[in-house]
Design a protein around this motif. Structure first.
Motif, PDB file in Angstrom:
ATOM      1  N   ASP A  92       0.849  -1.145  -0.381  1.00 20.83           N
ATOM      2  CA  ASP A  92      -0.180   0.056   0.203  1.00 20.83           C
ATOM      3  C   ASP A  92       0.783   1.187   0.104  1.00 20.83           C
ATOM      4  O   ASP A  92       0.318   2.504  -0.026  1.00 20.83           O
ATOM      5  N   SER A  93       2.416   0.686   0.193  1.00 23.62           N
ATOM      6  CA  SER A  93       2.971   2.570   0.195  1.00 23.62           C
ATOM      7  C   SER A  93       3.009   3.022  -1.188  1.00 23.62           C
ATOM      8  O   SER A  93       2.605   2.217  -1.959  1.00 23.62           O
ATOM      9  N   ASP A  94       3.617   4.263  -1.497  1.00 22.68           N
ATOM     10  CA  ASP A  94       3.637   4.685  -2.644  1.00 22.68           C
ATOM     11  C   ASP A  94       5.199   4.434  -3.298  1.00 22.68           C
ATOM     12  O   ASP A  94       5.671   5.539  -3.850  1.00 22.68           O
ATOM     13  N   ILE A  95       5.914   3.693  -2.918  1.00 23.89           N
ATOM     14  CA  ILE A  95       6.608   3.219  -3.538  1.00 23.89           C
ATOM     15  C   ILE A  95       7.309   3.498  -5.229  1.00 23.89           C
ATOM     16  O   ILE A  95       8.289   4.265  -5.549  1.00 23.89           O
ATOM     17  N   LEU A  96       6.961   3.024  -5.774  1.00 27.99           N
ATOM     18  CA  LEU A  96       6.240   2.309  -6.344  1.00 27.99           C
ATOM     19  C   LEU A  96       6.018   3.420  -7.841  1.00 27.99           C
ATOM     20  O   LEU A  96       6.806   3.272  -9.483  1.00 27.99           O
ATOM     21  N   SER A  97       5.338   4.276  -7.366  1.00 26.04           N
ATOM     22  CA  SER A  97       5.228   5.580  -7.945  1.00 26.04           C
ATOM     23  C   SER A  97       5.634   6.499  -7.519  1.00 26.04           C
ATOM     24  O   SER A  97       5.735   7.946  -7.893  1.00 26.04           O
ATOM     25  N   LEU A  98       7.232   6.372  -6.774  1.00 23.73           N
ATOM     26  CA  LEU A  98       7.914   7.409  -6.399  1.00 23.73           C
ATOM     27  C   LEU A  98       7.425   8.268  -5.152  1.00 23.73           C
ATOM     28  O   LEU A  98       7.860  10.021  -5.620  1.00 23.73           O
ATOM     29  N   GLY A  99       5.981   8.141  -4.716  1.00 22.69           N
ATOM     30  CA  GLY A  99       5.632   9.629  -3.955  1.00 22.69           C
ATOM     31  C   GLY A  99       5.025  10.807  -4.822  1.00 22.69           C
ATOM     32  O   GLY A  99       4.299  11.644  -4.557  1.00 22.69           O
ATOM     33  N   VAL A 100       5.268  10.359  -6.643  1.00 20.35           N
ATOM     34  CA  VAL A 100       4.637  11.386  -6.536  1.00 20.35           C
ATOM     35  C   VAL A 100       3.052  11.564  -7.096  1.00 20.35           C
ATOM     36  O   VAL A 100       2.549  12.430  -6.867  1.00 20.35           O
TER      37      VAL A 100
END
Length: 195
Positions: A92-100
């Motif tokens: 559920d983290s936004d690691i793969l979307s780089l937080g963008v």
């Protein structure tokens, strides 16, 4: 002829990797996952270099392909651990979307057999926000689809790594035995220089 069969198998594995990498790139674009998009792009370039190296007998390109394959295996293990919530990682983290952005895997809402239902409120009907839909049930949850993608990439990459190592070893043996004048040098036979 052993070199030809290893070369043909390496070309076949590179083609299979290219097809699966492009497929994975498409679904990562649909989910706006920016880190996988960038890494898939480099992976596609390295596969093309490995394919070119196998076709043109360029050992340096195949060595670059080998080194990249090690990084690619590490990336797929990381993504698998992320989707399995192992090692303090969370899907559920936004690691793969780089937080963008708050986007996630495309398969989360569009997996096989997923039934989606919008919010019942009439005021939300005209909104185009994907977060306002809820997924009721799926045949296969999205994290397992992503892990299956990783497993396919791992299997093809490991086979490609093995065949690339074999091809490099055979190719370097043939380079050592070639005289560049057209004769094959046999180190076990004595040289007949003046006879």
């Amino acid at each position: 002829m052993g070199c030809c069969s290893a070369r043909c198998m390496l070309i076949l594995l590179c083609c299979a990797q290219l097809i699966t990498a492009v497929e994975r790139q498409v679904f990562d674009f649909l989910g706006y996952q920016w880190a996988p998009i960038m890494i898939n792009f480099f992976h596609i370039i390295m596969i093309i270099l490995g394919l070119f190296g196998a076709i043109q007998y360029r050992s340096r390109y195949i060595i670059m392909y080998l080194l990249w394959t090690l990084l690619w295996v590490g990336w797929n293990v990381f993504v698998s651990c992320l989707y399995l919530d192992l090692g303090g990682l969370s899907k559920d983290s936004d690691i793969l979307s780089l937080g963008v952005s708050s986007h996630h895997s495309w398969w989360k809402d569009n997996g096989p057999g997923c039934a989606t239902e919008g919010l019942p409120s009439a005021g939300w009907e005209n909104q185009q926000n994907p977060e306002l839909t809820t997924v009721l049930s799926c045949w296969l949850e999205y994290q397992y689809i992503e892990i299956l993608h990783c497993i396919v990439q791992l299997l093809v990459s490991l086979l490609g790594f093995v065949y690339a190592c074999y091809f490099i070893s055979i190719f370097s043996d043939e380079e050592d035995n070639f005289n560049f004048i057209g004769e094959i040098h046999h180190p076990t036979k004595p040289s007949q220089m003046f006879f």
